[in-house]
Design an enzyme around this catalytic site. Structure first.
Site, PDB file in Angstrom:
ATOM      1  N   ARG A   1      30.253  45.066  29.364  1.00 37.35           N
ATOM      2  CA  ARG A   1      30.503  45.490  30.730  1.00 37.35           C
ATOM      3  C   ARG A   1      31.942  45.967  30.920  1.00 37.35           C
ATOM      4  O   ARG A   1      32.237  46.758  31.807  1.00 37.35           O
ATOM      5  CB  ARG A   1      30.200  44.331  31.660  1.00 37.35           C
ATOM      6  CG  ARG A   1      30.126  44.702  33.095  1.00 37.35           C
ATOM      7  CD  ARG A   1      29.587  43.555  33.871  1.00 37.35           C
ATOM      8  NE  ARG A   1      28.146  43.641  33.951  1.00 37.35           N
ATOM      9  CZ  ARG A   1      27.422  43.032  34.878  1.00 37.35           C
ATOM     10  NH1 ARG A   1      27.998  42.291  35.764  1.00 37.35           N
ATOM     11  NH2 ARG A   1      26.117  43.148  34.885  1.00 37.35           N
TER      12      ARG A   1
ATOM     13  N   LYS B   1      22.190  23.511  44.675  1.00 38.46           N
ATOM     14  CA  LYS B   1      21.750  23.662  43.294  1.00 38.46           C
ATOM     15  C   LYS B   1      21.206  22.331  42.791  1.00 38.46           C
ATOM     16  O   LYS B   1      21.862  21.308  42.909  1.00 38.46           O
ATOM     17  CB  LYS B   1      22.937  24.094  42.444  1.00 38.46           C
ATOM     18  CG  LYS B   1      22.567  24.541  41.065  1.00 38.46           C
ATOM     19  CD  LYS B   1      23.663  25.426  40.481  1.00 38.46           C
ATOM     20  CE  LYS B   1      23.220  26.002  39.151  1.00 38.46           C
ATOM     21  NZ  LYS B   1      23.930  27.194  38.788  1.00 38.46           N
TER      22      LYS B   1
ATOM     23  N   GLU C   1      34.213  41.060  34.206  1.00 36.45           N
ATOM     24  CA  GLU C   1      34.746  41.319  32.865  1.00 36.45           C
ATOM     25  C   GLU C   1      35.707  42.496  32.866  1.00 36.45           C
ATOM     26  O   GLU C   1      36.702  42.514  32.146  1.00 36.45           O
ATOM     27  CB  GLU C   1      33.594  41.600  31.881  1.00 36.45           C
ATOM     28  CG  GLU C   1      32.793  40.367  31.493  1.00 36.45           C
ATOM     29  CD  GLU C   1      31.811  39.960  32.561  1.00 36.45           C
ATOM     30  OE1 GLU C   1      31.624  40.723  33.522  1.00 36.45           O
ATOM     31  OE2 GLU C   1      31.233  38.869  32.439  1.00 36.45           O
TER      32      GLU C   1
END
Lengths: 211, 728
Positions: free
Chosen positions: B487, B373, B459
């Site tokens: 969600r 990253k 979630e």
């Protein structure tokens, strides 16, 4: 280790034991080289296992063998002796030649033998291993997972390993792609009932009609 | 390969130069035919020493192989880079004839372009940098928009946008009327699917693959998903279904070893949250496994026999034993695993994509690439949070512009007050779903490492996990963004509310959220929480109220509760001593300003807009009452009855959709017969459409919820419409 092509070589110039397919489809082989049967004095407990002695995993581990014990040679063994011992055991435990019932066990041993050979055949790794042994840090280190004791003598090879790893990845995925290609040519045969296969067959059929 | 050679092989000699003037002209580029002057591979055109240079480490030979040294970007000058090759690329079509070394040069230029652009606009930086080579490889091999590339979450798609005709508008990204920060179907045909929430790409890709097959088309479908997004259940649901259906598709697993945002803790990424990361690590380090296969093959060679069968057998026996258990996870689900692959080698990626593309029936294939990253931009590589989300920064140093606000963000006030609660009561625990930085719980984690739980992007699990914690005596605070809790909604209803378990929900990013846009907008939480029979629903008007509501929620131990707060900074309210709130009386609002004839009943931070409207109305000689409802459930019915009795006009205001606070008030009034009389009731809430991304001020204008709109509504209802229109 040489990288091998997907198709087996028809015959190799190198000394290869000739294979004879038996009626049962199992491969029997003759060893062309003369291996002096090494009668060795192993350190610690060692059993020449002809597949007869039943030994549990715990017993093996409690026997606390070293790589030398595993290969059945002395700690002072020469590189030649190591190589010869490895070949003998590798051929013995190779999954292809093991009786069906013992395949899993033998494969496990094959892996151990492989590990031992890799360590002992490389002079610097062998030196690290010997030092670690002398300190009493590790014995038979391989347990099927990356174990703690490896770190001791793998540490200074980390960078080289990283480089090697990356180039090693390429060979790995090249193999995988070759395998996928092979599978993909036979994938949509009639037996494959998956939704995707049925759709692909249908598409093939309709485009064949159009031609 | 020098640009001059490239000129010879590419289509007629036009060079697209990015339009700088008009952002509004969509497809007009200033095009001029360029005389191909002699150029070295170092792209400092005109030998101007001040330019950001994109150059090769060594001088390129005429037939430069790809391995002749990596491209280096010199960021030290801080100026816009010269990007001769990128300048010739408007669409993926222009990339087809590039050689491998051209593609590598393009990747370097693309990287420089991304850094430069994001330094001026802010946004997500390091995720795009990590997939530069992947973006280049994908667009070189595949043909969007016919082929479909779906980027999971989409914050890594800046390179993709640049390569698909939007380079000239990149300076508008995440701004009002500009490019969206995530792929969006309305914006470009090359954006195959709208994303923003994670872990949806494989599902969507499978849908597109099935549609393709049923409609008899021949395009390719690729989804790009990260290792963090892989922790969500939906990704497994999708892979499982893909394996079953066996449709041709490619899943690229972008593994940057984070398995959560690098903002998770104050010190950088948290240790990976689960078993998946161990599996992925093993996959990467399966050198042993590979060597084993090769050893087996070489031995077999001596025995004689087909080597690939042996390799397969060793695979079969050894997989569970050695390190390839991760690949068998994907293979159990029915995807063919290829990898690991160096995600920064354009050559490797192009080879693999071309090979898989050319196969007639590969079925679902998972290509596991390993990237870093922030790769290629040293300040990002070095930062603890990898410069994941940034504001404007200085390209040469990576230093971000510090915000000059006198107050902290609501998130920080929330985290602070939760820590105080936890200090007073050791049953308080906190749960979040891979958003330690975003929810402020990274501070809580530092203070109470054993009482903070990051469950990964899950979630649904987070909510039921919190329910379990509450069932056995703890006091869980679930900090989940308003839009992300969508969600886990069934879990809120079924596992928490139905059983009346005291889980506390802290809904950050409620209301409009600015640059992230409608995917992250928390419009619906008042509606979906306040309709639940057992839920206490409250919203603070400022940061001090927020702290009190944290305390209130901690004190409510017999039923679930929630409170919502927006993105942005506090208004400067006086904080309670020690930053510890005191519990409010449940179901009691308050009157802030006394007036007559008109009452403004605000919910949440809209109270601030109501106060400003009241100030503005004084100039028109109108003195309105302003009240802060505090609770949507249970409503302060006494307050509402009083306001209805003493005023002609009652206006409710909230930053939420229809069906929320205004609805509850209207129902109450109608049930008690208060709408049968002279009272005029109006509810102000978010309009029945999605509000595009942009500056928060612009969004509120678009939504019609600014103080000016409130004041105008008041004046209209008082029969003074002309003055309403004259308000500034």
């Amino acid at each position: 280790m040489p990288h091998l092509a997907a198709t087996p070589p028809a015959s190799s110039a190198a000394a290869v034991p000739t294979a004879q397919a038996t009626a049962a489809g199992r491969v029997a082989f003759r060893r062309p080289w003369n291996t002096p049967r090494l009668r060795v004095r192993a350190r610690g407990v060692r059993r020449e296992d002809g597949g007869g002695g039943v030994r549990t995993e715990e017993q093996e581990q409690m026997a606390s063998r070293t790589f030398y014990d595993l290969l059945g040679i002395l700690a002072e063994g020469s590189p030649d002796e190591i190589r010869v011992a490895y070949r003998r055991l590798a051929l013995k435990y190779h999954p292809d030649v093991s009786p069906p019932g013992a395949a899993a066990e033998n494969t496990r041993r094959f892996i151990e033998v492989q590990e031992a050979y890799e360590t002992l055949s490389d002079p610097s790794r062998r030196a690290s291993y010997d030092r670690a042994l002398a300190r009493g840090v590790c014995r038979l280190a391989f347990s099927g997972r990356r174990s703690q004791s490896h770190r001791a003598y793998h540490h200074h090879h980390h960078h080289h390993q990283e480089q090697e790893e990356k180039s090693g990845w390429r060979r790995s995925w090249e193999d995988q792609i070759a395998e996928l290609k092979r599978r993909s040519t036979t994938k949509d045969s009639e037996e494959n009932l998956s939704w995707g296969a049925r759709m692909r067959r249908r598409a093939e059929a309709s485009s064949a009609e159009e031609l | 390969m020098s640009p001059m050679a490239l000129q010879a092989s590419s289509p007629p000699a036009f060079r697209a130069v990015p339009a700088t003037a008009n952002a509004s002209c969509r497809r007009q580029f200033q095009v001029r035919a360029q005389v191909a002057g002699g150029r070295s591979s170092s792209s400092s055109v005109g030998a101007d020493g001040g330019k950001m240079m994109v150059s090769k480490a060594e001088p390129a030979a005429a037939a430069a192989t790809s391995s002749s040294g990596p491209w280096k970007i010199d960021f030290s000058s801080g100026e816009k880079p010269a990007t001769p090759l990128l300048d010739t690329i408007n669409y993926p079509l222009n990339m087809k004839n590039l050689s491998t070394s051209d593609l590598e040069q393009l990747a370097a230029e693309l990287r420089a372009e991304i850094v430069h652009t994001v330094s001026k606009t802010g946004g997500h930086l390091s995720s795009s940098l990590g997939v530069v080579e992947l973006s280049v490889a994908l667009h070189h091999v595949f043909d969007t928009p016919d082929d479909k590339i779906i980027w999971d979450v989409g914050h890594q798609a800046y390179g993709h946008k640049i390569l698909t005709g939007r380079r000239s508008r990149m300076h508008t990204i995440r701004q009002t009327s500009g490019l969206a920060g995530f792929p969006k179907r309305d914006e470009s045909a090359h954006d195959a699917f709208g994303v923003g929430h994670s872990s949806t790409s494989i599902s969507a890709a499978l849908g597109m693959a099935v549609a393709r097959d049923l409609l008899g088309r021949k395009n390719h479908v690729i989804s790009v998903i990260g290792d963090g997004a892989m922790t969500a259940g939906q990704a497994y649901e999708a892979m499982n279904n893909s394996g079953y259906l066996d449709a041709n598709m490619i899943v690229v697993l972008n593994d940057n070893k984070q398995v959560s945002l690098p903002t998770a803790t104050l010190d950088g990424p948290s240790k990976p949250v689960g078993a998946l990361s161990r599996a992925l690590t093993k996959l990467q380090s399966s050198t042993k496994f590979r060597r084993l296969r090769e050893a087996a093959k070489s031995v077999t060679k001596q025995i004689g026999g087909p080597t690939h069968e042996v390799a397969a057998k060793v695979d079969e026996y050894a997989r569970g034993m050695i390190s390839a258990s991760g690949s068998s996870l994907f293979e159990e689900l029915g995807l063919y695993y290829i990898g690991p692959v160096d995600g920064h080698s354009v050559e490797d990626l192009v080879t693999i994509f071309q090979k898989v593309k050319s196969m007639p029936a590969p079925g679902p294939v998972l290509i596991h690439i390993v990237t870093e990253k922030g790769k290629g931009y040293p300040p990002a590589e070095a930062a603890a949070d990898r410069m994941h989300g940034v504001v404007k920064f200085e390209p040469s140093t990576g230093r971000q512009a510090k915000s000059k606000s006198p107050t902290l963000s609501y998130t920080q006030y929330f985290a602070e007050s939760l820590i105080r609660e936890a200090e007073a009561d050791d049953k308080v625990v906190a749960i979040h779903a891979a958003m330690g930085g975003g929810t402020g719980l990274n501070y809580f984690q530092k203070r109470f490492p054993e009482r903070c739980f990051d469950v990964g992007i899950a979630e649904q699990h987070a909510v039921t996990f919190a329910a379990g914690l509450a069932a056995d005596g703890l006091k869980p605070f679930c900090a989940i963004y308003s839009s992300f809790l969508q969600r886990g909604y069934d879990q809120v209803v079924h596992d928490v509310d139905l059983q009346r378990l005291p889980v506390r929900f802290a809904l950050d990013r409620a209301g409009l959220v600015g640059a992230d846009g409608p995917t992250h907008c928390g419009a619906f939480d008042v509606t979906y929480m306040a309709c639940l029979p057992n839920m206490v629903v409250m919203a603070p008007a400022d940061e001090a109220e927020l702290m009190h509501m944290v305390a209130t929620a901690a004190a409510i131990d017999d039923r679930p509760s929630c409170f919502r707060f927006p993105r942005g900074n506090g208004v400067g309210a006086v904080l309670p001593p020690g930053n510890k709130g005191t519990p409010l009386e449940v179901g009691r609002g308050r009157v802030l300003v006394g007036g007559n004839r008109v009452a403004l009943l605000g919910y949440g931070t809209m109270v601030q807009a109501c106060l400003k409207a009241a100030e503005a109305l004084k100039e028109h000689d109108v003195y309105v009452t302003v009240a802060d409802a505090r609770f949507c459930k249970p409503l302060d019915t006494q307050l509402i009855r009083e306001l209805a009795a003493e005023h002609e006009v009652l206006i409710t205001a909230e930053e939420g959709s229809i069906g929320g606070f205004g609805s509850h008030v209207a129902h109450y009034l109608s049930l008690t017969g208060l709408l049968d009389g002279p009272l005029k009731l109006r509810s102000m809430f978010l309009p029945d459409r999605y509000i595009d991304h942009g500056a928060p001020q612009d969004q509120m204008e678009e939504a019609g919820l600014t103080p000016r709109h409130i004041a105008a509504t008041v004046l209209s209802l008082l029969g003074r419409p002309l003055e309403a229109m004259q308000l500034k």
